[in-house]
Scaffold this motif. Structure first.
Motif, PDB file in Angstrom:
ATOM      1  N   GLU A  47       0.840  -1.180  -0.144  1.00  0.00           N
ATOM      2  CA  GLU A  47       0.212  -0.501   0.277  1.00  0.00           C
ATOM      3  C   GLU A  47       0.860   1.089  -0.616  1.00  0.00           C
ATOM      4  OE1 GLU A  47      -3.320   1.933   2.196  1.00  0.00           O
ATOM      5  OE2 GLU A  47      -2.957   0.355   3.209  1.00  0.00           O
ATOM      6  N   ASP A  48       2.168   1.267   1.093  1.00  0.00           N
ATOM      7  CA  ASP A  48       2.800   2.686   0.348  1.00  0.00           C
ATOM      8  C   ASP A  48       3.153   2.761  -0.557  1.00  0.00           C
ATOM      9  OD1 ASP A  48       2.091   2.214   3.662  1.00  0.00           O
ATOM     10  OD2 ASP A  48       4.274   1.622   4.105  1.00  0.00           O
ATOM     11  N   SER A  49       3.945   1.554  -1.103  1.00  0.00           N
ATOM     12  CA  SER A  49       4.255   1.939  -2.583  1.00  0.00           C
ATOM     13  C   SER A  49       3.176   2.526  -3.429  1.00  0.00           C
ATOM     14  CB  SER A  49       5.120   0.590  -3.246  1.00  0.00           C
ATOM     15  OG  SER A  49       5.456   0.045  -2.623  1.00  0.00           O
ATOM     16  N   PHE A  50       1.786   2.403  -3.516  1.00  0.00           N
ATOM     17  CA  PHE A  50       0.886   2.805  -4.588  1.00  0.00           C
ATOM     18  C   PHE A  50       0.754   4.127  -4.484  1.00  0.00           C
ATOM     19  CE2 PHE A  50      -0.343  -1.267  -6.106  1.00  0.00           C
ATOM     20  CZ  PHE A  50      -1.341  -0.757  -6.889  1.00  0.00           C
ATOM     21  N   LYS A  51       0.902   4.710  -2.989  1.00  0.00           N
ATOM     22  CA  LYS A  51       0.846   5.701  -2.013  1.00  0.00           C
ATOM     23  C   LYS A  51       1.698   6.425  -2.874  1.00  0.00           C
ATOM     24  CE  LYS A  51      -0.347   5.982   2.246  1.00  0.00           C
ATOM     25  NZ  LYS A  51      -1.138   5.527   4.037  1.00  0.00           N
ATOM     26  N   SER A  52       3.299   5.962  -2.848  1.00  0.00           N
ATOM     27  CA  SER A  52       4.008   7.213  -3.161  1.00  0.00           C
ATOM     28  C   SER A  52       4.168   7.083  -5.158  1.00  0.00           C
ATOM     29  CB  SER A  52       5.060   6.408  -2.433  1.00  0.00           C
ATOM     30  OG  SER A  52       5.320   6.146  -1.307  1.00  0.00           O
ATOM     31  N   PHE A  53       3.409   5.899  -5.051  1.00  0.00           N
ATOM     32  CA  PHE A  53       4.027   5.828  -6.653  1.00  0.00           C
ATOM     33  C   PHE A  53       2.594   6.325  -7.974  1.00  0.00           C
ATOM     34  CE2 PHE A  53       7.403   3.546  -4.547  1.00  0.00           C
ATOM     35  CZ  PHE A  53       8.932   5.182  -4.249  1.00  0.00           C
ATOM     36  N   VAL A  54       2.424   5.371  -7.226  1.00  0.00           N
ATOM     37  CA  VAL A  54       0.765   5.162  -8.922  1.00  0.00           C
ATOM     38  C   VAL A  54       0.078   5.991  -8.118  1.00  0.00           C
ATOM     39  CG1 VAL A  54      -0.847   3.175  -9.739  1.00  0.00           C
ATOM     40  CG2 VAL A  54       1.150   2.617  -8.435  1.00  0.00           C
ATOM     41  N   TYR A  55      -1.199   6.285  -7.225  1.00  0.00           N
ATOM     42  CA  TYR A  55      -1.748   7.312  -7.016  1.00  0.00           C
ATOM     43  C   TYR A  55      -1.071   9.265  -6.770  1.00  0.00           C
ATOM     44  CZ  TYR A  55      -3.805   3.408  -3.697  1.00  0.00           C
ATOM     45  OH  TYR A  55      -3.809   1.969  -3.192  1.00  0.00           O
ATOM     46  N   PRO A  56       0.111   8.935  -7.582  1.00  0.00           N
ATOM     47  CA  PRO A  56       0.554  10.182  -7.159  1.00  0.00           C
ATOM     48  C   PRO A  56       0.251  10.748  -9.291  1.00  0.00           C
ATOM     49  CG  PRO A  56       1.616   9.520  -5.659  1.00  0.00           C
ATOM     50  CD  PRO A  56       1.110   8.357  -5.954  1.00  0.00           C
ATOM     51  N   ALA A  57       0.935   9.808  -9.321  1.00  0.00           N
ATOM     52  CA  ALA A  57       0.805   9.776 -11.029  1.00  0.00           C
ATOM     53  C   ALA A  57      -0.793   9.990 -11.868  1.00  0.00           C
ATOM     54  CB  ALA A  57       1.260   8.576 -11.824  1.00  0.00           C
ATOM     55  N   PHE A  58      -1.640   8.777 -10.846  1.00  0.00           N
ATOM     56  CA  PHE A  58      -2.520   8.766 -11.430  1.00  0.00           C
ATOM     57  C   PHE A  58      -3.353  10.610 -10.697  1.00  0.00           C
ATOM     58  CE2 PHE A  58      -7.614   8.269 -10.260  1.00  0.00           C
ATOM     59  CZ  PHE A  58      -7.462   8.185 -11.710  1.00  0.00           C
ATOM     60  N   THR A  59      -3.152  10.857  -9.777  1.00  0.00           N
ATOM     61  CA  THR A  59      -3.463  12.732  -8.880  1.00  0.00           C
ATOM     62  C   THR A  59      -3.377  13.529 -10.108  1.00  0.00           C
ATOM     63  OG1 THR A  59      -4.987  11.299  -6.954  1.00  0.00           O
ATOM     64  CG2 THR A  59      -3.946  14.063  -8.011  1.00  0.00           C
ATOM     65  N   GLU A  60      -1.898  13.131 -10.974  1.00  0.00           N
ATOM     66  CA  GLU A  60      -1.216  14.718 -12.273  1.00  0.00           C
ATOM     67  C   GLU A  60      -1.839  13.844 -13.087  1.00  0.00           C
ATOM     68  OE1 GLU A  60       3.110  15.209 -13.299  1.00  0.00           O
ATOM     69  OE2 GLU A  60       3.017  13.899 -11.899  1.00  0.00           O
ATOM     70  N   ALA A  61      -2.436  13.033 -13.618  1.00  0.00           N
ATOM     71  CA  ALA A  61      -3.116  12.673 -15.182  1.00  0.00           C
ATOM     72  C   ALA A  61      -4.517  13.234 -15.092  1.00  0.00           C
ATOM     73  CB  ALA A  61      -2.304  11.490 -14.774  1.00  0.00           C
ATOM     74  N   THR A  62      -4.666  12.734 -13.721  1.00  0.00           N
ATOM     75  CA  THR A  62      -6.702  13.308 -14.005  1.00  0.00           C
ATOM     76  C   THR A  62      -6.555  14.217 -13.389  1.00  0.00           C
ATOM     77  OG1 THR A  62      -7.264  11.576 -12.145  1.00  0.00           O
ATOM     78  CG2 THR A  62      -6.567  11.003 -14.551  1.00  0.00           C
ATOM     79  N   GLY A  63      -6.143  14.626 -11.792  1.00  0.00           N
ATOM     80  CA  GLY A  63      -6.793  15.338 -11.177  1.00  0.00           C
ATOM     81  C   GLY A  63      -7.693  14.612  -9.904  1.00  0.00           C
ATOM     82  N   ILE A  64      -7.658  13.524 -10.052  1.00  0.00           N
ATOM     83  CA  ILE A  64      -8.470  12.897  -8.773  1.00  0.00           C
ATOM     84  C   ILE A  64      -7.210  12.489  -8.159  1.00  0.00           C
ATOM     85  CG2 ILE A  64      -9.704  10.652  -8.779  1.00  0.00           C
ATOM     86  CD1 ILE A  64     -10.917  10.864 -11.843  1.00  0.00           C
ATOM     87  N   GLU A  65      -8.313  12.995  -6.510  1.00  0.00           N
ATOM     88  CA  GLU A  65      -7.318  12.225  -5.453  1.00  0.00           C
ATOM     89  C   GLU A  65      -7.792  10.876  -4.997  1.00  0.00           C
ATOM     90  OE1 GLU A  65      -5.108  14.304  -3.872  1.00  0.00           O
ATOM     91  OE2 GLU A  65      -5.355  15.948  -4.861  1.00  0.00           O
ATOM     92  N   ILE A  66      -7.054  10.607  -4.602  1.00  0.00           N
ATOM     93  CA  ILE A  66      -7.434   8.846  -4.251  1.00  0.00           C
ATOM     94  C   ILE A  66      -6.968   9.280  -2.547  1.00  0.00           C
ATOM     95  CG2 ILE A  66      -6.037   6.501  -4.006  1.00  0.00           C
ATOM     96  CD1 ILE A  66      -7.753   7.098  -6.872  1.00  0.00           C
ATOM     97  N   GLU A  67      -7.831   8.450  -1.769  1.00  0.00           N
ATOM     98  CA  GLU A  67      -8.431   7.777  -0.727  1.00  0.00           C
ATOM     99  C   GLU A  67      -7.543   6.707  -0.285  1.00  0.00           C
ATOM    100  OE1 GLU A  67     -11.111   7.861   3.601  1.00  0.00           O
ATOM    101  OE2 GLU A  67     -12.276   9.107   1.716  1.00  0.00           O
ATOM    102  N   SER A  68      -6.365   6.122   0.174  1.00  0.00           N
ATOM    103  CA  SER A  68      -5.935   5.050   0.614  1.00  0.00           C
ATOM    104  C   SER A  68      -6.663   3.698   1.649  1.00  0.00           C
ATOM    105  CB  SER A  68      -4.778   4.773   0.710  1.00  0.00           C
ATOM    106  OG  SER A  68      -3.930   3.644   0.270  1.00  0.00           O
ATOM    107  N   VAL A  69      -7.276   2.909   1.161  1.00  0.00           N
ATOM    108  CA  VAL A  69      -7.970   2.624   2.743  1.00  0.00           C
ATOM    109  C   VAL A  69      -7.071   0.848   2.059  1.00  0.00           C
ATOM    110  CG1 VAL A  69      -9.792   0.988   2.606  1.00  0.00           C
ATOM    111  CG2 VAL A  69     -10.449   3.290   1.900  1.00  0.00           C
ATOM    112  N   THR A  70      -6.204   0.715   3.775  1.00  0.00           N
ATOM    113  CA  THR A  70      -6.507  -0.299   4.089  1.00  0.00           C
ATOM    114  C   THR A  70      -7.340  -2.284   3.780  1.00  0.00           C
ATOM    115  OG1 THR A  70      -4.404   0.667   5.460  1.00  0.00           O
ATOM    116  CG2 THR A  70      -4.374  -2.471   5.350  1.00  0.00           C
ATOM    117  N   GLN A  71      -6.898  -2.784   3.034  1.00  0.00           N
ATOM    118  CA  GLN A  71      -7.748  -3.878   2.705  1.00  0.00           C
ATOM    119  C   GLN A  71      -6.703  -5.274   3.235  1.00  0.00           C
ATOM    120  OE1 GLN A  71      -9.003  -3.813  -1.929  1.00  0.00           O
ATOM    121  NE2 GLN A  71      -8.393  -6.045  -1.093  1.00  0.00           N
TER     122      GLN A  71
END
Length: 361
Positions: A47-71
């Motif tokens: 999850e930490d890696s998604f929060k550090s690398f994937v989610y920011p790239a998605f927000t940068e590309a789309t403007g959509i903010e991601i709230e990470s949920v631990t499952q």
């Protein structure tokens, strides 16, 4: 997937370059919006890696903010989402489901909302096997995958086996292999792909018995029936076993740390598991979810996840910019597709037949 958080290979690649690549290839930021999406993923390093690398790239590309949920693992999360749906709550808009949990969710019904593939054009990069459809429509799109593979100690085995069948050679492998003792660890899928008709062999009890009896023939060559990852890791390090089945990613990390272990893809292939992005029926974020899944399916994002999380891509290597070395670190070919439905439909018989085999000479 709990093993994914051990992937130290995250340290080997510069995060900034991967992020810049994803941003440049997947679009430019949109006008500021108040759009958001809650995304569930396995916790810890993963999850930490998604929060550090994937989610920011998605927000940068789309403007959509991601709230990470631990499952937690997919099976436990399925129960959580069942209870949440019954209560009318949405812990996460989008969640990760392994294929067996996805099949269960489909059978239960009412938990996952259908997705529009026309809004996820990048999903066309995925093999159809990774786009899961039931009577309601597409309810799961592959996110990433992982392999259980053949491993050997190259100090003792000079030539990697061309086939899993070579492990049955008592002349070379007597009392020297490590095999998972769990009935659903995919070893029976290996047996089916090597000696029988693959997944179709699981269709009858007679077929299952034949698979287990073939596995019985390997008992003389098996020094360790392991149930915990650490058991096989230590046995390989100590030289107590010289081959067997293990996790491809962990074996690669062990090799990088200097241990004598080689993860190998024989001609039958290695079992491949994978996780899918799925949308909760109660979510009001379908448009955002489809944008996120479309982003995840893009070859650039698949390569980013391979580099920064250590997962195997679900798109052909030729569609990515992964080097041969980067691809080999996380993936390989061919792949064995486990008999997921058989394990669900006939779990009791498979487990009892397998356990009886282990407990008798």
């Amino acid at each position: 997937m709990t093993k994914i958080n051990r992937r130290a290979l995250l340290k080997s690649t510069a995060g900034a370059s991967g992020l810049a690549l994803a941003g440049s290839m997947l679009g430019t930021p949109l006008i500021a919006q108040t759009r958001s999406l809650k995304v569930g993923s396995y916790g810890g390093y993963f999850e930490d890696s998604f929060k550090s690398f994937v989610y920011p790239a998605f927000t940068e590309a789309t403007g959509i903010e991601i709230e990470s949920v631990t499952q937690p693992n997919s099976s436990d999360w399925l129960v959580t989402m069942q209870q949440a749906t019954a209560a009318g709550t949405v812990p996460a808009d989008v969640s990760l489901y392994a294929r067996d949990a996805l099949i269960k969710a489909s059978r239960i019904g009412g938990l996952l909302a259908p997705l529009e593939t026309k809004n996820m054009k990048a999903s066309e990069n995925l093999d159809g096997y990774f786009v899961f459809e039931d009577t309601t429509g597409v309810i799961g799109v592959g996110a990433m995958s992982w392999f259980t593979s053949m491993v050997i100690n190259p100090e003792y085995v000079e030539t990697p086996p061309a086939s899993w069948a070579e492990f049955w050679d008592t002349g070379q492998y007597e009392s020297s292999l490590g095999i998972s003792k769990l009935h659903n660890s995919n070893f029976l899928d290996i047996v089916a792909a090597t000696f029988f008709e693959g997944e179709a062999t699981f269709a009858s009890n007679d077929g299952i018995v034949a698979l287990v009896e073939k596995a019985r023939e390997l008992k003389a060559n098996t020094a360790l029936w392991w149930s915990a990852e650490s058991q096989m890791e230590q046995a390989m390090k100590n030289g107590d076993v010289i081959g067997g089945m293990y996790y491809h990613d962990v074996a690669q990390l062990m090799a990088a740390d200097g241990f004598s272990i080689l993860s190998h893809f024989p001609k039958e292939g290695n079992p491949q598991g994978y996780g899918s992005w799925c949308l909760s029926t109660l979510s009001e974020k379908k448009a955002e979810a489809e944008e996120f899944i479309n982003f995840s399916s893009d070859p650039a994002t698949q390569a980013l996840m391979s580099r920064m999380i250590g997962t195997a891509p679900l798109v052909d290597k030729s569609k990515t910019d992964l080097t041969d070395e980067e691809f080999a670190a996380v993936s390989g070919t061919p792949a064995i597709q486990p008999a997921y439905e058989a394990y669900l439909d006939n779990e009791t018989f498979i487990k009892e037949t397998w356990d009886t085999m282990l407990g008798t000479s």
